[in-house]
Design a protein around this motif. Structure first.
Motif, PDB file in Angstrom:
ATOM      1  N   GLU A 145       3.475  17.250  -3.138  1.00 38.62           N
ATOM      2  CA  GLU A 145       1.950  16.346  -2.998  1.00 38.62           C
ATOM      3  C   GLU A 145       2.455  15.695  -3.902  1.00 38.62           C
ATOM      4  O   GLU A 145       2.915  15.260  -4.162  1.00 38.62           O
ATOM      5  N   TYR A 196      -6.404   9.116  -0.985  1.00 36.40           N
ATOM      6  CA  TYR A 196      -5.234  10.266   0.026  1.00 36.40           C
ATOM      7  C   TYR A 196      -5.163  11.388  -1.404  1.00 36.40           C
ATOM      8  O   TYR A 196      -4.486  10.459  -1.851  1.00 36.40           O
ATOM      9  N   TYR A 197      -4.554  11.621  -0.479  1.00 35.21           N
ATOM     10  CA  TYR A 197      -3.780  13.053  -0.511  1.00 35.21           C
ATOM     11  C   TYR A 197      -3.498  13.784   0.657  1.00 35.21           C
ATOM     12  O   TYR A 197      -3.976  14.622   1.180  1.00 35.21           O
ATOM     13  N   VAL A 244      -0.478  12.515  -3.967  1.00 32.09           N
ATOM     14  CA  VAL A 244      -1.630  11.418  -4.435  1.00 32.09           C
ATOM     15  C   VAL A 244      -1.802  10.374  -4.634  1.00 32.09           C
ATOM     16  O   VAL A 244      -0.948   9.556  -5.508  1.00 32.09           O
ATOM     17  N   ARG A 301       0.077  17.642   0.999  1.00 31.36           N
ATOM     18  CA  ARG A 301      -0.021  18.471   0.610  1.00 31.36           C
ATOM     19  C   ARG A 301       1.173  19.106   1.766  1.00 31.36           C
ATOM     20  O   ARG A 301       0.615  19.774   2.381  1.00 31.36           O
TER      21      ARG A 301
END
Length: 333
Positions: free
Chosen positions: A28, A3-4, A30, A6
């Motif tokens: 962010e 997953y990421y 990650v 932002r």
């Protein structure tokens, strides 16, 4: 699973005068996590897994009087294992162990264990769990005219004990009632000696929370309803002359009602009503609506929060947003 996330936002203290105080943030996150069944049989199953994650923030203030949160990042890695099975006729057992290695806080071990006993349509249960929480970047570094972060904060730690009974009725209705006790250490709050000083992030020490939960749910085909009532009592002794910003703003009673149903093919709606009652502060009721449409590899959601445009303050002196909407698409790879 990988997953990421932002997120970019702009925070203005006074919308009529943006230059007085304006923060801009870029955060962010990650990570990757995975799990696998190591063994299974009539005795139960064992699942183990691992997780690695990194979170960062780049924050600055356009007003020279404040520095913003700054540029920070930290890693967190975890290993976990869980067992679920039966000891005998009607007796269920579960146990888990999680080890987190957090940059800046070192290693933390969080065990959990649960037992249940089924007696006809009833299920008696009890559990003990340990958890910890690292302070957020905001609690570490945020600063304005009214609030001060504290980079020396310690992580919160706590044990939760719960016992209760669950009853299944003919027709698919389920009733759950339980009592829980939560013992927390190093709870993070903002405190001050008097109203002329800014709030300062501090570890308060110990806090005990006692609560009662009543939950009922039922499904009629594609229609599902849930109603929960929670009553909470918190016990915390503050130093003489010390004021707390958050600890005693939590609801003493919270009613949550949910209704999920189908609209047309692949489109569904989820309604949620929350009533919160608090000591010494105004009560408020919120209604949220989520309309979702599923497709082959994900779904799109229209999220409407505070549908009735309720005016309220979750924390004294901080008005919350009125009705607002967002559109979100989720993909499953």
């Amino acid at each position: 699973r990988a997953y990421y996330r932002r997120h970019r936002d702009r925070f203005i203290w006074t919308i009529a005068n943006p230059s007085a105080y304006e923060n801009r943030h870029l955060s962010e996150r990650v990570g990757m996590e995975g799990s696998a069944t190591l063994a299974s049989g009539a005795w139960g199953s064992v699942v183990a897994g691992a997780e690695v994650a990194h979170e960062s923030i780049d924050s600055f203030n356009l007003n020279d009087a404040f520095a913003g949160l700054g540029d920070h990042g930290r890693w967190r890695n975890a290993l976990f294992a869980e067992y679920a099975g039966r000891l005998g006729e009607g007796i269920g057992v579960s146990a888990g162990l999680r080890y987190d290695n957090h940059e800046g806080f070192g290693g933390e071990t969080s065990p959990s264990v649960g037992l249940s006993y089924r007696l006809q349509k009833h299920r008696l249960f009890a559990s003990v769990t340990r958890a910890y929480r690292a302070p957020s970047f905001t609690e570490f570094y945020y600063e304005d005219t009214r609030n001060r972060g504290n980079p020396e904060l310690a992580a919160e730690r706590g044990w939760t004990y719960e016992t209760g009974v669950e009853t299944a009725f003919v027709g698919g209705a389920l009733l759950r009632s339980s009592v829980f006790v939560r013992q927390e250490n190093n709870l993070v709050d903002y405190v001050r000696a008097d109203t002329t000083q800014p709030w300062a992030a501090t570890n308060l020490g110990e806090m005990r929370t006692v609560g009662i939960l009543l939950h009922k749910e039922r499904a009629w085909g594609p229609v599902r309803t849930q109603v929960s009532n929670v009553w909470v009592y918190k016990e915390q002794t503050l130093a003489a002359g010390t004021l707390s910003k958050y600890v005693f703003t939590h609801p003493t009673h919270q009613l949550t009602a949910r209704l999920d149903h189908q609209l047309i093919a692949r489109i569904s709606a989820g309604w949620q009503l929350q009533l919160k009652e608090r000591n010494g502060q105004d009560d408020y009721t919120l209604v949220d609506l989520v309309i979702s449409r599923s497709f082959g590899f994900g779904q799109t959601l229209l999220i409407i929060q505070n549908l009735t445009d309720e005016s309220y303050e979750a924390v004294g002196g901080v008005p919350m947003p009125g009705r607002w909407m967002s559109l979100e698409t989720r993909f499953e790879l």
